[in-house]
Design a protein around this motif. Structure first.
Motif, PDB file in Angstrom:
ATOM      1  N   ARG A 160       0.815  -1.205   0.000  1.00 32.89           N
ATOM      2  CA  ARG A 160       0.000   0.000   0.000  1.00 32.89           C
ATOM      3  C   ARG A 160       0.857   1.268   0.000  1.00 32.89           C
ATOM      4  O   ARG A 160       0.620   2.202  -0.766  1.00 32.89           O
ATOM      5  CB  ARG A 160      -0.900  -0.024   1.239  1.00 32.89           C
ATOM      6  CG  ARG A 160      -1.682   1.216   1.373  1.00 32.89           C
ATOM      7  CD  ARG A 160      -2.528   1.235   2.608  1.00 32.89           C
ATOM      8  NE  ARG A 160      -3.204   2.518   2.641  1.00 32.89           N
ATOM      9  CZ  ARG A 160      -4.067   2.872   3.557  1.00 32.89           C
ATOM     10  NH1 ARG A 160      -4.387   2.028   4.508  1.00 32.89           N
ATOM     11  NH2 ARG A 160      -4.629   4.048   3.517  1.00 32.89           N
ATOM     12  N   ALA A 161       1.888   1.324   0.868  1.00 30.34           N
ATOM     13  CA  ALA A 161       2.709   2.535   0.969  1.00 30.34           C
ATOM     14  C   ALA A 161       3.399   2.830  -0.358  1.00 30.34           C
ATOM     15  O   ALA A 161       3.475   3.983  -0.781  1.00 30.34           O
ATOM     16  CB  ALA A 161       3.741   2.379   2.084  1.00 30.34           C
ATOM     17  N   ALA A 162       3.885   1.781  -1.025  1.00 30.51           N
ATOM     18  CA  ALA A 162       4.584   1.983  -2.302  1.00 30.51           C
ATOM     19  C   ALA A 162       3.629   2.495  -3.367  1.00 30.51           C
ATOM     20  O   ALA A 162       3.954   3.378  -4.156  1.00 30.51           O
ATOM     21  CB  ALA A 162       5.224   0.666  -2.740  1.00 30.51           C
ATOM     22  N   GLU A 164       0.730   4.090  -2.870  1.00 31.66           N
ATOM     23  CA  GLU A 164       0.276   5.446  -2.550  1.00 31.66           C
ATOM     24  C   GLU A 164       1.396   6.463  -2.751  1.00 31.66           C
ATOM     25  O   GLU A 164       1.128   7.612  -3.101  1.00 31.66           O
ATOM     26  CB  GLU A 164      -0.249   5.500  -1.118  1.00 31.66           C
ATOM     27  CG  GLU A 164      -1.619   4.846  -0.995  1.00 31.66           C
ATOM     28  CD  GLU A 164      -2.418   5.351   0.190  1.00 31.66           C
ATOM     29  OE1 GLU A 164      -1.801   5.566   1.241  1.00 31.66           O
ATOM     30  OE2 GLU A 164      -3.642   5.522   0.039  1.00 31.66           O
ATOM     31  N   ALA A 165       2.664   6.039  -2.560  1.00 28.39           N
ATOM     32  CA  ALA A 165       3.775   6.968  -2.781  1.00 28.39           C
ATOM     33  C   ALA A 165       3.744   7.489  -4.218  1.00 28.39           C
ATOM     34  O   ALA A 165       3.969   8.668  -4.473  1.00 28.39           O
ATOM     35  CB  ALA A 165       5.103   6.286  -2.493  1.00 28.39           C
ATOM     36  N   ARG A 166       3.421   6.606  -5.148  1.00 30.34           N
ATOM     37  CA  ARG A 166       3.371   7.057  -6.545  1.00 30.34           C
ATOM     38  C   ARG A 166       2.162   7.942  -6.788  1.00 30.34           C
ATOM     39  O   ARG A 166       2.246   8.920  -7.530  1.00 30.34           O
ATOM     40  CB  ARG A 166       3.330   5.848  -7.488  1.00 30.34           C
ATOM     41  CG  ARG A 166       4.529   4.943  -7.311  1.00 30.34           C
ATOM     42  CD  ARG A 166       4.646   3.980  -8.431  1.00 30.34           C
ATOM     43  NE  ARG A 166       5.307   4.624  -9.552  1.00 30.34           N
ATOM     44  CZ  ARG A 166       5.832   3.940 -10.570  1.00 30.34           C
ATOM     45  NH1 ARG A 166       5.763   2.628 -10.589  1.00 30.34           N
ATOM     46  NH2 ARG A 166       6.418   4.568 -11.551  1.00 30.34           N
ATOM     47  N   LEU A 167       1.024   7.590  -6.173  1.00 35.58           N
ATOM     48  CA  LEU A 167      -0.166   8.429  -6.329  1.00 35.58           C
ATOM     49  C   LEU A 167       0.103   9.830  -5.791  1.00 35.58           C
ATOM     50  O   LEU A 167      -0.281  10.832  -6.404  1.00 35.58           O
ATOM     51  CB  LEU A 167      -1.348   7.811  -5.589  1.00 35.58           C
ATOM     52  CG  LEU A 167      -1.886   6.492  -6.162  1.00 35.58           C
ATOM     53  CD1 LEU A 167      -2.969   5.928  -5.260  1.00 35.58           C
ATOM     54  CD2 LEU A 167      -2.424   6.706  -7.568  1.00 35.58           C
ATOM     55  N   MET A 168       0.803   9.917  -4.637  1.00 36.79           N
ATOM     56  CA  MET A 168       1.100  11.214  -4.026  1.00 36.79           C
ATOM     57  C   MET A 168       1.923  12.094  -4.946  1.00 36.79           C
ATOM     58  O   MET A 168       1.841  13.314  -4.889  1.00 36.79           O
ATOM     59  CB  MET A 168       1.916  11.000  -2.743  1.00 36.79           C
ATOM     60  CG  MET A 168       1.120  10.535  -1.568  1.00 36.79           C
ATOM     61  SD  MET A 168       2.270   9.916  -0.331  1.00 36.79           S
ATOM     62  CE  MET A 168       1.174   8.834   0.571  1.00 36.79           C
TER      63      MET A 168
END
Lengths: 265, 201
Positions: A160-162, A164-168
């Motif tokens: 999830r963190a990876a 979402e990091a790209r979405l951010m």
């Protein structure tokens, strides 16, 4: 064609001794699975016996209505099985609906394709061809669909963190989910790749051996088996892509957010 | 003059309706107890979770642009940033642009070739800050960006962000450190039990 050796009930009873032996083994070694073993064997016998009755009835009629009804029931059971294999199922109706509709689409497409081009029985929906064909394609497509969906949902949950990091950083949902989508499709397709590589060397597939036991010449049985493996590969690919892309669509939204809240709690 | 970021009646689960504005080139510190909803507030502004209400960037409604377009202008640096590739360098589409910032934060040029198992938590935070800055957002939402850093590194981060703020970047800076809040900001938001309000210094 050589004579076909018919089996009597006594022959089956003799074979069942092996299952009883296994149950005894479980008791002796305290594996704790003797009841499950016996229940599974009993289920198998009842299900297949019913299948025999149903198929006999279906074959004598060759009615498009009953054939399609039987196909629907098979798809419905496959959908339930695929849903039961999910570690983190989608919430609500999607858990059952996505896998089932992907399998239905893939299996129907590939079965109809084979019936209308390569096999061409008369009529094309002749249940003697349609139902066994659908069964083989469906069984493998189910494996692909459930592996693919499982890879997607658990991959998104653990990474999830990876994602979402790209979405951010302004990536679209397609870009952000691509690594997980690719990995889950690879998971879904590896079994059929492995099956095709090992077939003929390590394993003799059931359908081919069945035809040979039934008196068909090996060179003919092999042709059938090759066709079936092509069909299975096609069905698995179509089904897995539909399920994984559908799942990726469901687990994101129009604002390109990751929506893991749409997984069942 | 209209505010650069105008948050009007922002609502999401576990958060009461929030209203505040951020001027161009302004840094506002956000404080409040753990679990009060500071991260939820930043995630809602970056549109990473479902939320309602209106947010304007330079007078444009958030819904007038796509999620990715919005997030390229309203950047968010989480307290625990994620990484998707195997080496540090793969996370920077333009290493030449990132390099001066990486060196300004006290990290070596070779960091580009580090496997992701190499950098410490504090080094990762600084790398993620650079990653967020090279997108050149107009607003940056920082969630405790110096939590795992030593004093020297904290000073480097504060200087770098300070220079960006002077150049027009607007920042919302979540920090537990009151002295830091006083150093970087002149306005403060207090978040407690999901309610966001303007606070005195």
């Amino acid at each position: 064609m050589k004579a076909y050796i018919s089996l009597g009930y006594g022959d089956l009873a003799l074979g069942s001794l092996l299952v009883l032996a296994n149950a005894g083994l479980s008791l002796a070694l305290q594996l704790g699975i003797h009841w499950r073993f016996l229940v599974a064997a009993a289920r198998m016998v009842v299900q297949l016996a019913l299948m025999g009755v149903v198929l006999s009835a279906l074959f004598s009629e060759a009615s498009p209505l009953w054939t399609s009804l039987a196909a629907m029931v098979m798809v419905a059971f496959a959908g339930r099985e695929a849903a039961a294999r999910q570690d983190r199922p989608l919430a609500g109706l999607w858990a059952y609906g996505l896998g089932t509709s992907s399998m239905m689409m893939a299996a129907a497409l590939v079965t109809v394709f084979a019936l209308t081009t390569a096999l061409r029985p008369d009529p094309w929906y002749d249940p003697r061809y349609a139902i066994p064909l659908l069964g083989m394609i469906l069984g493998n497509t189910m494996t692909g669909v459930s592996l693919g969906l499982n890879g997607l949902t658990s991959g998104l949950a653990t990474r999830r963190a990876a994602v979402e990091a790209r979405l951010m950083l302004g990536a679209s949902r397609r870009e952000a989910l691509a690594p997980v989508v690719r990995q889950s499709l690879r998971n879904a397709l590896m079994p059929i790749v492995n099956t095709m590589s090992a077939t003929g060397v390590v394993a003799l597939p059931g359908m081919m051996t069945g035809q040979i036991l039934g008196g068909v010449a090996p060179s003919e049985a092999v042709k059938y088996q090759i066709l079936i493996l092509f069909l299975i590969a096609g069905g698995t690919g179509i089904g897995a892509v539909a399920a994984v892309l559908g799942g990726a669509f469901r687990l994101t939204d129009h604002r390109h957010r990751l929506r893991l809240d749409r997984l069942a709690k | 003059m209209t505010a650069l970021l105008d948050v009007a009646d922002l609502r999401r689960t576990a958060l009461q309706p929030a209203c505040f504005a951020l001027q161009r080139g302004e840094c506002v510190a956000v404080h409040g107890p753990s679990g009060a909803g500071k991260t939820l507030l930043l995630r809602a502004i970056a549109d990473l979770d479902p939320n309602e209400g209106e947010i304007f960037l330079d007078g444009h409604r958030r819904e007038s642009m796509s999620g990715p377009q919005w997030r390229r202008q309203v950047g968010y640096l989480p307290a625990e940033p994620g990484w998707w590739a195997d080496t540090v360098g793969e996370h920077f589409p333009d290493w030449a642009a990132a390099r001066p910032l990486i060196e300004a934060l006290g990290l070596p040029e070779e960091a580009r070739h580090w496997p992701l198992t190499r950098p410490s938590t504090g080094e990762r935070l600084r790398l993620a800050l650079v990653r967020a800055l090279v997108v050149e957002p107009r607003v940056l939402l920082l969630d405790e960006p110096t939590a795992a850093l030593d004093r020297l590194a904290v000073a480097a981060v504060e200087t770098l962000i300070g220079s960006r703020v002077a150049a027009g970047l607007s920042v919302l800076w979540v920090t537990h450190d009151e002295a830091q809040a006083a150093r970087v900001a002149r306005r403060f938001l207090h978040v407690e039990a999901g309610s966001v309000r303007e606070a005195a210094a």
